[in-house]
Design an enzyme around this catalytic site. Sequence first.
Site, PDB file in Angstrom:
ATOM      1  CE1 TYR A 113      -4.261  -1.593   1.107  1.00 58.38           C
ATOM      2  CE2 TYR A 113      -2.739  -3.123   2.159  1.00 58.38           C
ATOM      3  CZ  TYR A 113      -4.007  -2.816   1.708  1.00 58.38           C
ATOM      4  OH  TYR A 113      -5.017  -3.723   1.865  1.00 58.38           O
ATOM      5  CE1 TYR A 152      -1.567  -6.577   4.430  1.00 52.61           C
ATOM      6  CE2 TYR A 152      -2.508  -6.540   2.223  1.00 52.61           C
ATOM      7  CZ  TYR A 152      -2.623  -6.299   3.575  1.00 52.61           C
ATOM      8  OH  TYR A 152      -3.781  -5.785   4.073  1.00 52.61           O
ATOM      9  NE  ARG A 162      -5.981 -10.025   6.276  1.00 50.04           N
ATOM     10  CZ  ARG A 162      -7.089  -9.412   5.855  1.00 50.04           C
ATOM     11  NH1 ARG A 162      -7.082  -8.116   5.659  1.00 50.04           N
ATOM     12  NH2 ARG A 162      -8.198 -10.073   5.625  1.00 50.04           N
ATOM     13  CG  HIS A 165      -7.806  -7.904   1.591  1.00 50.86           C
ATOM     14  ND1 HIS A 165      -6.561  -8.366   1.943  1.00 50.86           N
ATOM     15  CD2 HIS A 165      -7.864  -6.625   2.047  1.00 50.86           C
ATOM     16  CE1 HIS A 165      -5.898  -7.426   2.592  1.00 50.86           C
ATOM     17  NE2 HIS A 165      -6.660  -6.349   2.669  1.00 50.86           N
ATOM     18  CG  HIS A 167      -9.829  -2.749   2.738  1.00 56.73           C
ATOM     19  ND1 HIS A 167      -9.979  -3.153   4.042  1.00 56.73           N
ATOM     20  CD2 HIS A 167      -8.545  -3.037   2.424  1.00 56.73           C
ATOM     21  CE1 HIS A 167      -8.840  -3.646   4.492  1.00 56.73           C
ATOM     22  NE2 HIS A 167      -7.943  -3.588   3.529  1.00 56.73           N
TER      23      HIS A 167
END
Lengths: 244, 187
Positions: A113, A152, A162, A165, A167
Amino acid sequence: MKQAKAAPQMEVTGYRRPFPGTQPGYLFPTYAATVKRAPTQPLVILPHTLSELTGPVFGHDEVLPGDHDLTRQHKGAPIGERIIVSGRVLDQNARPVPHTLVEIWQANSAGRYPHKVDQHDAPMDPNFTGAGRCLTDAEGRYRFVTIRPGEYPWGNHYNAWRPAHIHFSLFGPAFATRLVTQMYFPGDPLLAYDPMYNCVPDERARQRLISTLDWESTMPQIALGYRFDIILRGAEETPMQTKR
Amino acid sequence: MSLQATTSQTVGPYLHIGLSWLITENLAPKGVPGERMLIRGRVLDGDGRPVNDALVEIWQANAAGKYAHPRDPQAKPLAEGFRGFGRSATNQDGAFRFRTIKPGPVPGPGGKLQAPHIAVNVFMRGQLKQLVSRIYFPGEAANAKDPVLALVAADRRPTLVAKAVKPGMLEWNVILQGKGETVFFDC
Protein backbone atom coordinates in the site's frame (compact mmCIF):
# COMPACT_ATOMS: atom_id res chain seq x y z
CA MET A 1 -53.63 8.17 -19.26
CA LYS A 2 -54.03 5.10 -17.09
CA GLN A 3 -53.32 5.66 -13.45
CA ALA A 4 -50.92 3.06 -12.08
CA LYS A 5 -52.35 1.36 -9.03
CA ALA A 6 -50.63 2.94 -6.08
CA ALA A 7 -48.44 0.54 -4.11
CA PRO A 8 -49.30 0.58 -0.42
CA GLN A 9 -47.18 3.19 1.32
CA MET A 10 -44.71 1.42 3.58
CA GLU A 11 -43.17 2.96 6.62
CA VAL A 12 -39.70 1.88 7.71
CA THR A 13 -39.81 1.13 11.41
CA GLY A 14 -36.34 -0.31 11.93
CA TYR A 15 -33.62 -2.48 10.43
CA ARG A 16 -33.29 -6.23 10.82
CA ARG A 17 -30.95 -7.51 13.50
CA PRO A 18 -28.26 -9.92 12.24
CA PHE A 19 -28.71 -13.66 11.98
CA PRO A 20 -26.70 -15.40 14.72
CA GLY A 21 -23.16 -16.22 13.63
CA THR A 22 -23.11 -13.97 10.58
CA GLN A 23 -21.67 -10.76 12.04
CA PRO A 24 -18.48 -10.48 14.10
CA GLY A 25 -18.29 -9.42 17.71
CA TYR A 26 -15.65 -7.01 18.95
CA LEU A 27 -13.31 -9.17 21.04
CA PHE A 28 -11.71 -11.84 18.84
CA PRO A 29 -8.29 -12.62 20.32
CA THR A 30 -6.98 -14.55 17.32
CA TYR A 31 -7.04 -11.10 15.70
CA ALA A 32 -4.65 -9.66 18.28
CA ALA A 33 -5.44 -5.97 17.77
CA THR A 34 -9.00 -6.51 19.05
CA VAL A 35 -7.76 -7.22 22.59
CA LYS A 36 -7.06 -3.60 23.57
CA ARG A 37 -9.73 -2.09 21.36
CA ALA A 38 -12.89 -4.11 22.02
CA PRO A 39 -15.41 -2.67 24.47
CA THR A 40 -15.51 -4.59 27.76
CA GLN A 41 -18.97 -3.39 28.83
CA PRO A 42 -22.10 -4.85 27.26
CA LEU A 43 -23.53 -2.87 24.36
CA VAL A 44 -26.82 -1.03 24.89
CA ILE A 45 -29.46 -2.06 22.37
CA LEU A 46 -30.42 1.02 20.41
CA PRO A 47 -33.99 1.40 19.17
CA HIS A 48 -33.98 2.63 15.59
CA THR A 49 -35.22 6.22 15.65
CA LEU A 50 -35.27 8.79 12.86
CA SER A 51 -31.55 9.30 13.57
CA GLU A 52 -30.77 5.69 12.61
CA LEU A 53 -33.34 5.44 9.79
CA THR A 54 -31.80 8.33 7.88
CA GLY A 55 -28.23 8.81 6.66
CA PRO A 56 -26.04 10.93 4.40
CA VAL A 57 -26.97 11.28 0.74
CA PHE A 58 -24.18 11.65 -1.83
CA GLY A 59 -24.59 13.00 -5.31
CA HIS A 60 -23.16 12.48 -8.76
CA ASP A 61 -21.29 15.77 -8.55
CA GLU A 62 -19.05 14.29 -5.87
CA VAL A 63 -18.01 11.13 -7.68
CA LEU A 64 -16.23 11.72 -10.98
CA PRO A 65 -16.83 9.47 -13.99
CA GLY A 66 -13.29 8.01 -13.91
CA ASP A 67 -13.23 7.33 -10.18
CA HIS A 68 -14.26 3.70 -10.74
CA ASP A 69 -11.18 2.92 -12.86
CA LEU A 70 -8.09 2.39 -10.69
CA THR A 71 -5.95 1.59 -13.75
CA ARG A 72 -6.20 5.10 -15.21
CA GLN A 73 -5.27 7.38 -12.35
CA HIS A 74 -1.66 7.94 -13.39
CA LYS A 75 0.47 8.44 -16.48
CA GLY A 76 1.08 4.77 -17.13
CA ALA A 77 -0.72 1.51 -16.56
CA PRO A 78 -0.21 -0.25 -13.23
CA ILE A 79 1.64 -3.56 -13.10
CA GLY A 80 -0.57 -6.56 -12.50
CA GLU A 81 -3.48 -8.60 -13.73
CA ARG A 82 -6.29 -6.27 -14.83
CA ILE A 83 -9.68 -7.27 -13.40
CA ILE A 84 -13.26 -6.05 -13.38
CA VAL A 85 -14.94 -6.14 -9.97
CA SER A 86 -18.67 -5.69 -10.20
CA GLY A 87 -21.90 -6.72 -8.59
CA ARG A 88 -25.12 -5.54 -7.11
CA VAL A 89 -25.90 -3.91 -3.81
CA LEU A 90 -29.19 -5.30 -2.49
CA ASP A 91 -30.91 -5.11 0.85
CA GLN A 92 -32.07 -8.11 2.85
CA ASN A 93 -35.49 -7.77 1.24
CA ALA A 94 -33.77 -8.41 -2.13
CA ARG A 95 -34.41 -4.85 -3.31
CA PRO A 96 -31.62 -3.00 -5.12
CA VAL A 97 -29.95 -0.17 -3.24
CA PRO A 98 -29.70 2.58 -5.88
CA HIS A 99 -27.40 5.62 -5.98
CA THR A 100 -25.43 4.64 -2.91
CA LEU A 101 -21.76 5.46 -2.45
CA VAL A 102 -19.25 2.58 -2.73
CA GLU A 103 -15.62 3.29 -1.75
CA ILE A 104 -12.83 0.76 -2.26
CA TRP A 105 -9.13 0.55 -1.47
CA GLN A 106 -6.53 -2.17 -1.96
CA ALA A 107 -2.84 -3.09 -2.16
CA ASN A 108 -0.96 -3.06 -5.45
CA SER A 109 -0.17 -6.28 -7.31
CA ALA A 110 2.95 -6.81 -5.16
CA GLY A 111 0.94 -6.55 -1.93
CA ARG A 112 2.05 -3.02 -1.02
CA TYR A 113 0.00 0.00 0.00
CA PRO A 114 1.25 3.54 -0.66
CA HIS A 115 0.89 4.34 3.05
CA LYS A 116 3.47 5.41 5.62
CA VAL A 117 2.47 2.57 7.96
CA ASP A 118 3.15 -0.10 5.32
CA GLN A 119 6.83 -1.06 5.62
CA HIS A 120 6.57 -4.36 3.72
CA ASP A 121 9.58 -4.66 1.43
CA ALA A 122 7.64 -5.04 -1.80
CA PRO A 123 7.82 -2.56 -4.69
CA MET A 124 5.57 0.47 -4.89
CA ASP A 125 3.86 1.05 -8.19
CA PRO A 126 3.96 4.73 -9.22
CA ASN A 127 0.99 4.05 -11.46
CA PHE A 128 -1.26 2.66 -8.78
CA THR A 129 -2.84 4.35 -5.77
CA GLY A 130 -5.45 1.69 -5.08
CA ALA A 131 -8.46 3.88 -4.28
CA GLY A 132 -11.75 4.04 -6.17
CA ARG A 133 -15.35 5.00 -5.71
CA CYS A 134 -18.66 5.05 -7.52
CA LEU A 135 -22.38 5.35 -6.97
CA THR A 136 -24.60 2.35 -7.67
CA ASP A 137 -26.99 2.79 -10.59
CA ALA A 138 -30.80 2.64 -10.40
CA GLU A 139 -30.63 -1.18 -10.15
CA GLY A 140 -27.99 -1.17 -7.43
CA ARG A 141 -25.16 -2.15 -9.78
CA TYR A 142 -21.57 -1.04 -9.36
CA ARG A 143 -18.41 -1.71 -11.38
CA PHE A 144 -14.70 -1.11 -10.82
CA VAL A 145 -11.71 -1.64 -13.11
CA THR A 146 -8.57 -2.45 -11.15
CA ILE A 147 -5.69 -4.91 -10.84
CA ARG A 148 -5.65 -8.02 -8.71
CA PRO A 149 -4.16 -7.10 -5.31
CA GLY A 150 -1.22 -9.09 -3.93
CA GLU A 151 -1.06 -10.97 -0.65
CA TYR A 152 1.14 -9.47 2.06
CA PRO A 153 2.58 -10.39 5.45
CA TRP A 154 1.41 -8.78 8.69
CA GLY A 155 2.44 -9.07 12.31
CA ASN A 156 -0.54 -10.84 13.84
CA HIS A 157 1.15 -14.24 14.30
CA TYR A 158 4.08 -16.24 12.94
CA ASN A 159 3.84 -16.33 9.14
CA ALA A 160 0.67 -14.31 9.03
CA TRP A 161 -0.16 -13.35 5.44
CA ARG A 162 -3.38 -11.65 4.43
CA PRO A 163 -5.26 -13.30 1.59
CA ALA A 164 -5.70 -11.04 -1.44
CA HIS A 165 -8.56 -8.68 -0.70
CA ILE A 166 -10.26 -5.41 -1.61
CA HIS A 167 -11.73 -3.17 1.12
CA PHE A 168 -15.30 -1.95 0.56
CA SER A 169 -17.15 0.86 2.33
CA LEU A 170 -20.89 1.38 1.76
CA PHE A 171 -23.51 3.72 3.18
CA GLY A 172 -26.91 2.46 2.06
CA PRO A 173 -29.99 4.54 2.83
CA ALA A 174 -29.53 4.95 6.59
CA PHE A 175 -27.07 5.38 9.44
CA ALA A 176 -28.00 1.81 10.42
CA THR A 177 -27.02 0.37 7.02
CA ARG A 178 -23.39 1.57 7.06
CA LEU A 179 -21.08 -1.31 6.18
CA VAL A 180 -17.33 -1.73 5.83
CA THR A 181 -16.21 -5.13 4.57
CA GLN A 182 -13.58 -6.92 2.48
CA MET A 183 -13.89 -8.92 -0.72
CA TYR A 184 -11.74 -11.99 -1.25
CA PHE A 185 -10.84 -14.12 -4.28
CA PRO A 186 -11.96 -17.69 -5.00
CA GLY A 187 -9.55 -20.51 -4.21
CA ASP A 188 -7.17 -18.43 -2.09
CA PRO A 189 -5.32 -20.92 0.16
CA LEU A 190 -4.63 -18.18 2.74
CA LEU A 191 -8.32 -17.77 3.64
CA ALA A 192 -8.20 -20.79 5.96
CA TYR A 193 -5.55 -19.07 8.11
CA ASP A 194 -6.90 -15.51 8.11
CA PRO A 195 -8.38 -14.35 11.44
CA MET A 196 -10.42 -11.60 9.78
CA TYR A 197 -12.03 -13.91 7.24
CA ASN A 198 -12.67 -16.45 10.01
CA CYS A 199 -14.19 -13.95 12.45
CA VAL A 200 -17.71 -15.41 12.20
CA PRO A 201 -18.76 -19.03 12.84
CA ASP A 202 -21.28 -19.23 9.99
CA GLU A 203 -19.39 -20.79 7.10
CA ARG A 204 -21.83 -19.60 4.44
CA ALA A 205 -21.56 -16.04 5.74
CA ARG A 206 -17.79 -16.24 5.32
CA GLN A 207 -18.10 -17.68 1.85
CA ARG A 208 -20.27 -14.76 0.77
CA LEU A 209 -17.18 -12.57 1.23
CA ILE A 210 -15.51 -14.45 -1.63
CA SER A 211 -16.11 -13.10 -5.12
CA THR A 212 -16.83 -15.47 -7.99
CA LEU A 213 -15.15 -15.63 -11.39
CA ASP A 214 -17.63 -13.99 -13.74
CA TRP A 215 -17.52 -14.51 -17.51
CA GLU A 216 -20.35 -12.05 -18.01
CA SER A 217 -18.29 -9.06 -16.87
CA THR A 218 -15.01 -10.42 -18.26
CA MET A 219 -13.67 -8.29 -21.13
CA PRO A 220 -12.14 -10.67 -23.72
CA GLN A 221 -8.39 -10.12 -24.14
CA ILE A 222 -8.52 -7.32 -21.54
CA ALA A 223 -9.65 -8.19 -18.03
CA LEU A 224 -11.09 -11.09 -16.02
CA GLY A 225 -14.32 -10.38 -14.22
CA TYR A 226 -15.06 -11.07 -10.55
CA ARG A 227 -18.55 -10.69 -9.15
CA PHE A 228 -19.22 -9.58 -5.60
CA ASP A 229 -22.78 -8.90 -4.51
CA ILE A 230 -23.26 -7.02 -1.27
CA ILE A 231 -26.30 -7.33 0.98
CA LEU A 232 -27.04 -4.37 3.26
CA ARG A 233 -29.39 -4.61 6.21
CA GLY A 234 -33.03 -4.65 5.20
CA ALA A 235 -35.77 -2.59 6.71
CA GLU A 236 -38.61 -3.94 8.76
CA GLU A 237 -41.62 -2.32 7.17
CA THR A 238 -45.23 -1.85 8.14
CA PRO A 239 -48.04 -0.33 6.06
CA MET A 240 -48.18 3.42 6.60
CA GLN A 241 -51.09 4.75 8.63
CA THR A 242 -52.76 7.11 6.21
CA LYS A 243 -54.90 9.87 7.58
CA ARG A 244 -58.00 10.75 5.59
CA MET B 1 -37.89 -14.08 2.53
CA SER B 2 -34.82 -12.40 3.87
CA LEU B 3 -31.27 -12.46 2.59
CA GLN B 4 -28.44 -12.39 5.08
CA ALA B 5 -26.47 -9.17 5.33
CA THR B 6 -22.83 -9.20 4.24
CA THR B 7 -20.41 -9.81 7.10
CA SER B 8 -18.59 -6.74 8.37
CA GLN B 9 -14.77 -6.66 8.21
CA THR B 10 -12.24 -4.27 9.71
CA VAL B 11 -11.20 -1.09 7.88
CA GLY B 12 -7.61 -2.07 8.67
CA PRO B 13 -4.65 0.29 9.00
CA TYR B 14 -4.71 1.60 5.41
CA LEU B 15 -8.20 3.09 5.47
CA HIS B 16 -6.89 6.55 4.61
CA ILE B 17 -6.11 5.45 1.06
CA GLY B 18 -9.75 4.88 0.27
CA LEU B 19 -11.57 7.12 2.70
CA SER B 20 -9.59 10.37 3.09
CA TRP B 21 -11.07 12.00 -0.01
CA LEU B 22 -14.33 12.48 1.91
CA ILE B 23 -12.84 13.88 5.12
CA THR B 24 -15.40 16.46 6.25
CA GLU B 25 -14.44 18.22 9.46
CA ASN B 26 -16.43 21.37 8.77
CA LEU B 27 -20.08 20.40 8.37
CA ALA B 28 -21.57 23.86 8.44
CA PRO B 29 -20.17 26.32 5.90
CA LYS B 30 -20.88 30.02 6.33
CA GLY B 31 -24.56 30.83 6.18
CA VAL B 32 -25.84 27.61 7.72
CA PRO B 33 -28.07 28.65 10.62
CA GLY B 34 -27.48 27.35 14.13
CA GLU B 35 -25.29 27.55 17.20
CA ARG B 36 -21.76 26.97 15.98
CA MET B 37 -19.37 24.78 17.88
CA LEU B 38 -16.15 22.83 17.66
CA ILE B 39 -16.43 19.28 18.93
CA ARG B 40 -13.04 17.74 19.56
CA GLY B 41 -12.01 14.50 21.16
CA ARG B 42 -9.56 11.63 21.30
CA VAL B 43 -9.82 7.90 20.80
CA LEU B 44 -7.95 5.94 23.49
CA ASP B 45 -7.35 2.19 23.71
CA GLY B 46 -7.35 -0.15 26.73
CA ASP B 47 -3.87 1.00 27.75
CA GLY B 48 -4.91 4.64 27.52
CA ARG B 49 -2.81 5.03 24.39
CA PRO B 50 -4.06 7.20 21.52
CA VAL B 51 -5.56 5.33 18.59
CA ASN B 52 -3.93 7.05 15.62
CA ASP B 53 -5.69 5.06 12.91
CA ALA B 54 -9.38 5.52 13.69
CA LEU B 55 -12.03 7.11 11.53
CA VAL B 56 -14.90 8.92 13.22
CA GLU B 57 -18.08 9.60 11.26
CA ILE B 58 -21.02 11.65 12.48
CA TRP B 59 -24.61 12.11 11.30
CA GLN B 60 -26.89 14.82 12.59
CA ALA B 61 -29.98 16.91 11.99
CA ASN B 62 -29.83 20.64 11.26
CA ALA B 63 -30.60 23.32 13.82
CA ALA B 64 -34.32 22.92 13.18
CA GLY B 65 -34.17 19.20 13.95
CA LYS B 66 -34.55 18.11 10.32
CA TYR B 67 -32.42 15.45 8.60
CA ALA B 68 -31.34 16.12 5.02
CA HIS B 69 -32.83 12.80 3.95
CA PRO B 70 -35.97 11.88 1.99
CA ARG B 71 -37.22 9.64 4.79
CA ASP B 72 -37.54 12.49 7.29
CA PRO B 73 -41.29 13.26 7.16
CA GLN B 74 -41.17 16.36 9.35
CA ALA B 75 -42.44 19.66 7.97
CA LYS B 76 -39.29 21.50 9.04
CA PRO B 77 -36.93 23.53 6.84
CA LEU B 78 -33.76 22.11 5.31
CA ALA B 79 -30.62 24.21 5.67
CA GLU B 80 -28.90 24.93 2.37
CA GLY B 81 -25.34 23.63 2.29
CA PHE B 82 -25.83 21.40 5.31
CA ARG B 83 -25.73 17.65 4.71
CA GLY B 84 -25.23 16.62 8.32
CA PHE B 85 -22.38 14.18 7.61
CA GLY B 86 -18.88 14.46 9.01
CA ARG B 87 -15.77 12.28 8.70
CA SER B 88 -12.52 12.83 10.61
CA ALA B 89 -9.43 10.61 10.79
CA THR B 90 -7.55 10.61 14.09
CA ASN B 91 -4.00 11.99 14.19
CA GLN B 92 -0.93 10.84 16.15
CA ASP B 93 -2.60 11.95 19.40
CA GLY B 94 -5.74 10.01 18.59
CA ALA B 95 -7.53 13.33 18.10
CA PHE B 96 -10.44 14.12 15.81
CA ARG B 97 -12.50 17.29 15.39
CA PHE B 98 -15.69 18.61 13.84
CA ARG B 99 -16.92 22.13 13.29
CA THR B 100 -20.67 21.99 13.17
CA ILE B 101 -23.91 23.41 14.53
CA LYS B 102 -25.97 22.08 17.39
CA PRO B 103 -28.75 19.90 16.01
CA GLY B 104 -32.36 20.53 16.96
CA PRO B 105 -34.43 17.85 18.65
CA VAL B 106 -35.81 15.02 16.50
CA PRO B 107 -38.61 12.57 17.25
CA GLY B 108 -37.89 9.29 19.00
CA PRO B 109 -39.92 6.20 19.86
CA GLY B 110 -43.62 6.93 20.13
CA GLY B 111 -43.19 10.39 18.64
CA LYS B 112 -41.64 11.73 21.87
CA LEU B 113 -38.84 14.19 21.19
CA GLN B 114 -35.27 13.08 21.76
CA ALA B 115 -32.72 15.42 23.25
CA PRO B 116 -30.38 16.97 20.65
CA HIS B 117 -27.73 14.41 19.72
CA ILE B 118 -25.28 13.37 17.02
CA ALA B 119 -25.02 9.75 15.84
CA VAL B 120 -21.46 8.42 15.71
CA ASN B 121 -19.75 5.53 13.89
CA VAL B 122 -16.12 4.75 14.80
CA PHE B 123 -14.00 2.51 12.58
CA MET B 124 -10.49 1.24 13.23
CA ARG B 125 -7.99 -1.54 12.84
CA GLY B 126 -8.68 -4.04 15.60
CA GLN B 127 -12.42 -3.72 15.22
CA LEU B 128 -14.22 -6.14 12.96
CA LYS B 129 -17.24 -3.82 12.79
CA GLN B 130 -17.83 -0.21 13.65
CA LEU B 131 -18.64 1.05 17.10
CA VAL B 132 -21.82 3.06 17.41
CA SER B 133 -22.26 5.83 19.94
CA ARG B 134 -23.97 9.20 20.40
CA ILE B 135 -22.88 12.69 21.39
CA TYR B 136 -25.32 14.60 23.61
CA PHE B 137 -24.94 18.21 24.74
CA PRO B 138 -24.06 19.52 28.20
CA GLY B 139 -26.53 21.58 30.19
CA GLU B 140 -29.42 20.36 28.08
CA ALA B 141 -32.59 19.95 30.14
CA ALA B 142 -34.03 17.51 27.58
CA ASN B 143 -31.25 14.98 28.40
CA ALA B 144 -33.13 13.99 31.55
CA LYS B 145 -36.10 12.80 29.49
CA ASP B 146 -34.25 11.37 26.50
CA PRO B 147 -35.59 7.89 25.66
CA VAL B 148 -32.19 6.56 24.57
CA LEU B 149 -30.19 7.95 27.50
CA ALA B 150 -32.85 6.36 29.71
CA LEU B 151 -31.70 2.93 28.44
CA VAL B 152 -28.18 3.56 29.77
CA ALA B 153 -27.16 2.98 33.39
CA ALA B 154 -27.10 6.37 35.12
CA ASP B 155 -23.43 6.13 36.09
CA ARG B 156 -22.42 5.57 32.46
CA ARG B 157 -24.60 8.26 30.87
CA PRO B 158 -21.97 10.99 31.29
CA THR B 159 -19.78 9.22 28.70
CA LEU B 160 -22.36 10.17 26.08
CA VAL B 161 -22.53 13.85 27.04
CA ALA B 162 -19.85 16.17 25.65
CA LYS B 163 -18.06 18.44 28.10
CA ALA B 164 -17.98 22.20 27.67
CA VAL B 165 -14.32 23.27 27.38
CA LYS B 166 -15.01 26.93 26.71
CA PRO B 167 -17.71 28.84 24.88
CA GLY B 168 -18.17 27.24 21.45
CA MET B 169 -15.94 24.27 22.20
CA LEU B 170 -16.98 20.83 23.37
CA GLU B 171 -14.95 17.73 24.15
CA TRP B 172 -16.21 14.18 23.64
CA ASN B 173 -13.80 11.26 23.89
CA VAL B 174 -13.98 7.65 22.77
CA ILE B 175 -12.63 5.52 25.63
CA LEU B 176 -12.54 1.98 24.31
CA GLN B 177 -11.96 0.13 27.60
CA GLY B 178 -11.76 0.51 31.34
CA LYS B 179 -12.42 3.52 33.54
CA GLY B 180 -14.84 5.87 31.85
CA GLU B 181 -15.42 3.42 29.00
CA THR B 182 -17.72 5.07 26.48
CA VAL B 183 -21.19 3.62 26.09
CA PHE B 184 -21.48 1.87 22.74
CA PHE B 185 -24.74 0.76 21.18
CA ASP B 186 -25.88 -2.38 19.45
CA CYS B 187 -27.42 -0.49 16.54
